[in-house]
Motif scaffolding. Structure first.
Motif, PDB file in Angstrom:
ATOM      1  N   THR A  19      15.456 -17.192 -39.654  1.00 48.72           N
ATOM      2  CA  THR A  19      15.076 -15.828 -39.306  1.00 48.72           C
ATOM      3  C   THR A  19      14.776 -15.822 -37.807  1.00 48.72           C
ATOM      4  O   THR A  19      14.784 -16.870 -37.150  1.00 48.72           O
ATOM      5  CB  THR A  19      13.825 -15.367 -40.082  1.00 48.72           C
ATOM      6  OG1 THR A  19      12.679 -16.096 -39.607  1.00 48.72           O
ATOM      7  CG2 THR A  19      13.998 -15.600 -41.577  1.00 48.72           C
ATOM      8  N   VAL A  20      14.508 -14.653 -37.271  1.00 50.44           N
ATOM      9  CA  VAL A  20      14.233 -14.559 -35.832  1.00 50.44           C
ATOM     10  C   VAL A  20      13.029 -15.416 -35.443  1.00 50.44           C
ATOM     11  O   VAL A  20      12.910 -15.842 -34.292  1.00 50.44           O
ATOM     12  CB  VAL A  20      14.008 -13.092 -35.406  1.00 50.44           C
ATOM     13  CG1 VAL A  20      15.310 -12.315 -35.476  1.00 50.44           C
ATOM     14  CG2 VAL A  20      12.937 -12.415 -36.260  1.00 50.44           C
ATOM     15  N   LYS A  28      17.369  -7.452 -32.016  1.00 50.82           N
ATOM     16  CA  LYS A  28      16.985  -6.245 -32.752  1.00 50.82           C
ATOM     17  C   LYS A  28      17.579  -6.294 -34.159  1.00 50.82           C
ATOM     18  O   LYS A  28      18.797  -6.369 -34.335  1.00 50.82           O
ATOM     19  CB  LYS A  28      17.504  -5.001 -32.014  1.00 50.82           C
ATOM     20  CG  LYS A  28      17.151  -3.678 -32.667  1.00 50.82           C
ATOM     21  CD  LYS A  28      17.701  -2.518 -31.826  1.00 50.82           C
ATOM     22  CE  LYS A  28      17.337  -1.173 -32.447  1.00 50.82           C
ATOM     23  NZ  LYS A  28      17.858  -0.039 -31.622  1.00 50.82           N
ATOM     24  N   GLU A  29      16.719  -6.267 -35.162  1.00 57.04           N
ATOM     25  CA  GLU A  29      17.172  -6.314 -36.550  1.00 57.04           C
ATOM     26  C   GLU A  29      17.441  -4.899 -37.070  1.00 57.04           C
ATOM     27  O   GLU A  29      16.581  -4.022 -36.990  1.00 57.04           O
ATOM     28  CB  GLU A  29      16.113  -6.984 -37.423  1.00 57.04           C
ATOM     29  CG  GLU A  29      15.809  -8.426 -37.021  1.00 57.04           C
ATOM     30  CD  GLU A  29      14.582  -8.967 -37.729  1.00 57.04           C
ATOM     31  OE1 GLU A  29      14.750  -9.591 -38.790  1.00 57.04           O
ATOM     32  OE2 GLU A  29      13.467  -8.758 -37.219  1.00 57.04           O
ATOM     33  N   ASN A  49      19.566  -7.181 -40.765  1.00 58.50           N
ATOM     34  CA  ASN A  49      18.177  -7.526 -41.087  1.00 58.50           C
ATOM     35  C   ASN A  49      17.980  -8.116 -42.478  1.00 58.50           C
ATOM     36  O   ASN A  49      16.869  -8.511 -42.836  1.00 58.50           O
ATOM     37  CB  ASN A  49      17.266  -6.301 -40.935  1.00 58.50           C
ATOM     38  CG  ASN A  49      17.608  -5.174 -41.903  1.00 58.50           C
ATOM     39  OD1 ASN A  49      18.524  -5.294 -42.707  1.00 58.50           O
ATOM     40  ND2 ASN A  49      16.889  -4.069 -41.811  1.00 58.50           N
ATOM     41  N   GLU A  69      21.224 -12.068 -41.655  1.00 61.80           N
ATOM     42  CA  GLU A  69      20.418 -12.366 -40.473  1.00 61.80           C
ATOM     43  C   GLU A  69      20.584 -13.831 -40.082  1.00 61.80           C
ATOM     44  O   GLU A  69      20.809 -14.158 -38.908  1.00 61.80           O
ATOM     45  CB  GLU A  69      18.940 -12.067 -40.731  1.00 61.80           C
ATOM     46  CG  GLU A  69      18.051 -12.396 -39.543  1.00 61.80           C
ATOM     47  CD  GLU A  69      16.579 -12.075 -39.792  1.00 61.80           C
ATOM     48  OE1 GLU A  69      15.762 -12.380 -38.918  1.00 61.80           O
ATOM     49  OE2 GLU A  69      16.256 -11.517 -40.868  1.00 61.80           O
TER      50      GLU A  69
END
Length: 282
Positions: free
Chosen positions: A172-173, A186-187, A143, A148
């Motif tokens: 990032t996501v 899932k971070e 995360n 990430e």
């Protein structure tokens, strides 16, 4: 007789003076030829120590340089010490970390040579391949911003997702553009990746954490490739910008970028956990 004694005395005095001159010259020459370079590193265990031992020997044998190591335990300290000229060089970070540090600290540090890359892996204890991951599978990734982004590029290169190109290498996501398998990303804290692995379909885990948790290489279903995405993760030898062209520092890079260092890396990491990066094609 008196004249003869005087002549002998003068000769002896001259011998003493000349001898002292040679001694001073030899001392001066020794001081002039003494070349010491201090290099900041982070403790890396026996494997890393074995690599640096070879680099130190190369520096001494080939270039007459006494390479001295300064160990740091806080990842922010080697760059601060370098910027304040408490050390000459450091070697603990990759390109992405250096770029981020320079931006955050208004730094002026530059890479002068490549060392190693530590590929990051996608592990799974439930599935044997990327293709076997089911629709809706949960994938754990680190995360923190640096890892990430790296993990997302691993998923991208594995063909699982695509990313918005505008974000480049700092994704990032939120930058996931397409997700055909509807993966749940899932971070988690990078250090918790190994603990998370049994409860998720797969997890992107840094090599050092996987090694500490004794995750077998057989659980790796995809390894980060060497390409434009991964070049930023190459570890580097770093100097102050104004010192980047100093020959003595270039010699340290050459002492590292040698065949016996490469052989030592391969010997210490037979699983490919670290790879010599200076001659890789990205």
């Amino acid at each position: 007789m008196r004249t003869r004694r005087l002549i002998i005395g003068v000769i002896i005095a001259l011998i003493v003076i000349i001898g002292a001159g040679f001694a001073f010259g030899a001392l001066h020459k020794t001081k002039t030829n003494a070349k010491t370079v201090t290099l900041g590193i982070m403790p890396g265990g026996k494997q890393e120590d074995a690599i640096w031992k070879v680099v130190k020997a190369n520096a001494k044998k080939s270039y007459g340089i006494d390479l001295q190591f300064v160990n740091f335990t806080d990842g922010d300290q080697p760059n601060k010490a370098l910027a304040s000229h408490d050390i000459d060089l450091n070697a603990f970070q990759h390109y992405a970390y250096l770029k981020s540090w320079n931006q955050s600290n208004h730094g002026d540090l530059v890479a002068i040579g490549d060392t190693i890359i530590t590929p990051i892996h996608l592990y799974s204890t439930q599935y044997k391949s990327v293709d076997a991951l089911p629709d809706g599978a949960t994938i754990a990734i680190p995360n923190d911003l640096t890892n990430e982004s790296r993990a997302l590029h691993v998923l991208k290169n594995a063909g699982l997702i695509t990313l918005n190109s505008s974000q480049g290498l700092q994704a990032t996501v939120k930058d996931v553009k397409s997700n055909p398998k509807h993966l749940v990303i899932k971070e988690v804290d990078a250090s918790q990746g190994p603990r998370t692995l049994p409860s998720v379909a797969a997890a992107v885990i840094n090599y050092n954490f996987a090694q500490s948790a004794k995750i077998p290489a057989s659980d790796s279903i995809f390894v980060e490739p060497f390409n434009a995405d991964s070049h930023q993760w190459v570890n580097i030898i770093v100097a102050n910008k104004k010192d980047r062209n100093k020959q003595i520092y270039k010699d340290i890079v050459s002492a590292y970028n040698s065949e016996n260092v490469k052989a030592t890396i391969e010997k210490e990491y037979p699983d490919g956990g670290e790879k010599a990066a200076w001659d890789l094609k990205f």
